[in-house]
Scaffold this motif. Structure first.
Motif, mmCIF file in Angstrom:
data_model
loop_
_atom_site.group_PDB
_atom_site.id
_atom_site.type_symbol
_atom_site.label_atom_id
_atom_site.label_comp_id
_atom_site.label_asym_id
_atom_site.label_seq_id
_atom_site.Cartn_x
_atom_site.Cartn_y
_atom_site.Cartn_z
ATOM 1 N N GLY A 8 0.722 -1.111 -0.144
ATOM 2 C CA GLY A 8 0.047 -0.112 -0.064
ATOM 3 C C GLY A 8 0.827 1.267 0.036
ATOM 4 O O GLY A 8 0.548 2.098 -0.728
ATOM 5 N N VAL A 9 1.875 1.214 0.820
ATOM 6 C CA VAL A 9 3.000 2.384 0.694
ATOM 7 C C VAL A 9 3.555 2.334 -0.523
ATOM 8 O O VAL A 9 3.561 3.694 -1.174
ATOM 9 C CB VAL A 9 3.881 2.227 1.728
ATOM 10 C CG1 VAL A 9 5.065 3.448 1.805
ATOM 11 C CG2 VAL A 9 3.253 2.262 3.221
ATOM 12 N N VAL A 16 2.487 9.866 -6.241
ATOM 13 C CA VAL A 16 3.142 11.045 -5.954
ATOM 14 C C VAL A 16 4.175 11.198 -6.845
ATOM 15 O O VAL A 16 4.281 12.166 -7.304
ATOM 16 C CB VAL A 16 3.663 10.924 -4.644
ATOM 17 C CG1 VAL A 16 4.347 12.223 -4.214
ATOM 18 C CG2 VAL A 16 2.336 10.941 -3.606
ATOM 19 N N VAL A 17 5.130 10.177 -7.031
ATOM 20 C CA VAL A 17 6.043 10.386 -8.163
ATOM 21 C C VAL A 17 5.494 10.627 -9.665
ATOM 22 O O VAL A 17 6.052 11.248 -10.303
ATOM 23 C CB VAL A 17 7.205 9.072 -8.159
ATOM 24 C CG1 VAL A 17 8.065 9.218 -9.392
ATOM 25 C CG2 VAL A 17 7.733 9.144 -6.681
ATOM 26 N N LEU A 18 4.771 9.667 -9.859
ATOM 27 C CA LEU A 18 4.202 9.830 -11.367
ATOM 28 C C LEU A 18 3.192 11.395 -11.192
ATOM 29 O O LEU A 18 3.286 11.893 -12.391
ATOM 30 C CB LEU A 18 2.933 8.998 -11.631
ATOM 31 C CG LEU A 18 2.365 8.707 -12.822
ATOM 32 C CD1 LEU A 18 3.297 8.528 -13.829
ATOM 33 C CD2 LEU A 18 1.109 7.738 -12.702
ATOM 34 N N VAL A 19 2.689 11.913 -10.298
ATOM 35 C CA VAL A 19 2.232 13.203 -10.404
ATOM 36 C C VAL A 19 3.277 14.184 -10.540
ATOM 37 O O VAL A 19 3.007 15.114 -11.456
ATOM 38 C CB VAL A 19 1.212 13.436 -8.931
ATOM 39 C CG1 VAL A 19 0.656 14.828 -8.943
ATOM 40 C CG2 VAL A 19 0.011 12.396 -9.241
ATOM 41 N N ALA A 20 4.251 14.266 -9.748
ATOM 42 C CA ALA A 20 5.432 15.126 -10.045
ATOM 43 C C ALA A 20 6.088 14.993 -11.353
ATOM 44 O O ALA A 20 6.217 16.138 -11.759
ATOM 45 C CB ALA A 20 6.286 14.761 -9.004
#
Length: 186
Positions: A8-9, A16-20
């Motif tokens: 899950g983590v 988060v990495v993909l959005v950044a």
């Protein structure tokens, strides 16, 4: 920790990495688009000629210390987008005419940035740089000239001095043309 919580983590960190990454790519595409847009409207390019300047002399009337720049070819230049910079390297002086074209053939202080080296009396500014006469369309085109007279009270030019004249495209800060005029005894 069990295997389920670790998974899950990893999913959250991956999101988060993909959005950044998407945000960085979008900023890069925007910057590239802005750069391409600025390439569509390059500053004008001009071939110009500066006449020799007559040194300061007593009894010359208004014929001495006149800086004249003539447009010999290239793009027409909207004067409202330009500044005229005059450098006197031998005197360590630089001044700039702004808000061109001038509304008349006099040079008010509001059009000068830096030390006021210009003869502001009426009739001491002529040609395309003014909104007076045949060249009053606000555009400096091939075959047209303009001139300004430097005040003897502000600077006294001697034979051997140089006057560097630059026309600067104000929106981009790019030099449209730069010419060096020699100062002669007339």
């Amino acid at each position: 920790m069990t295997a389920d919580t670790t998974r899950g983590v990893s999913a959250v960190v991956g999101t988060v990495v993909l959005v950044a990454l998407v945000a960085v790519l979008a900023a890069g595409v925007f910057a590239a688009g802005a750069a391409v847009e600025s390439l569509d409207d390059p500053p004008p390019s001009v071939v110009a000629e500066a006449d020799d300047v007559v040194a300061a002399c007593s009894g010359c009337g208004s014929a001495d210390q006149v800086v004249r720049l003539s447009h010999r070819g290239g793009d027409a230049v909207a004067l409202a987008e330009t500044d005229l910079v005059v450098d006197l390297p031998g005197h360590d002086l630089r001044t700039r005419l702004v808000d061109l074209p001038l509304p008349h053939n006099c040079l008010p202080d509001s059009h000068v940035e830096g030390p006021d080296l210009f003869d502001g009396r009426c009739g001491r500014v002529a040609g395309s740089v003014t909104a007076v006469g045949a060249d009053d369309d606000g555009v400096w085109s091939a075959g047209e000239s303009f001139s300004v007279r430097l005040s003897e009270g502000a600077v006294r030019l001697d034979p051997g001095d140089e006057v560097v004249v630059r026309l600067v495209h104000a929106p981009s800060g790019t030099t449209v043309t730069e010419r060096t005029a020699a100062v002669s005894s007339g």
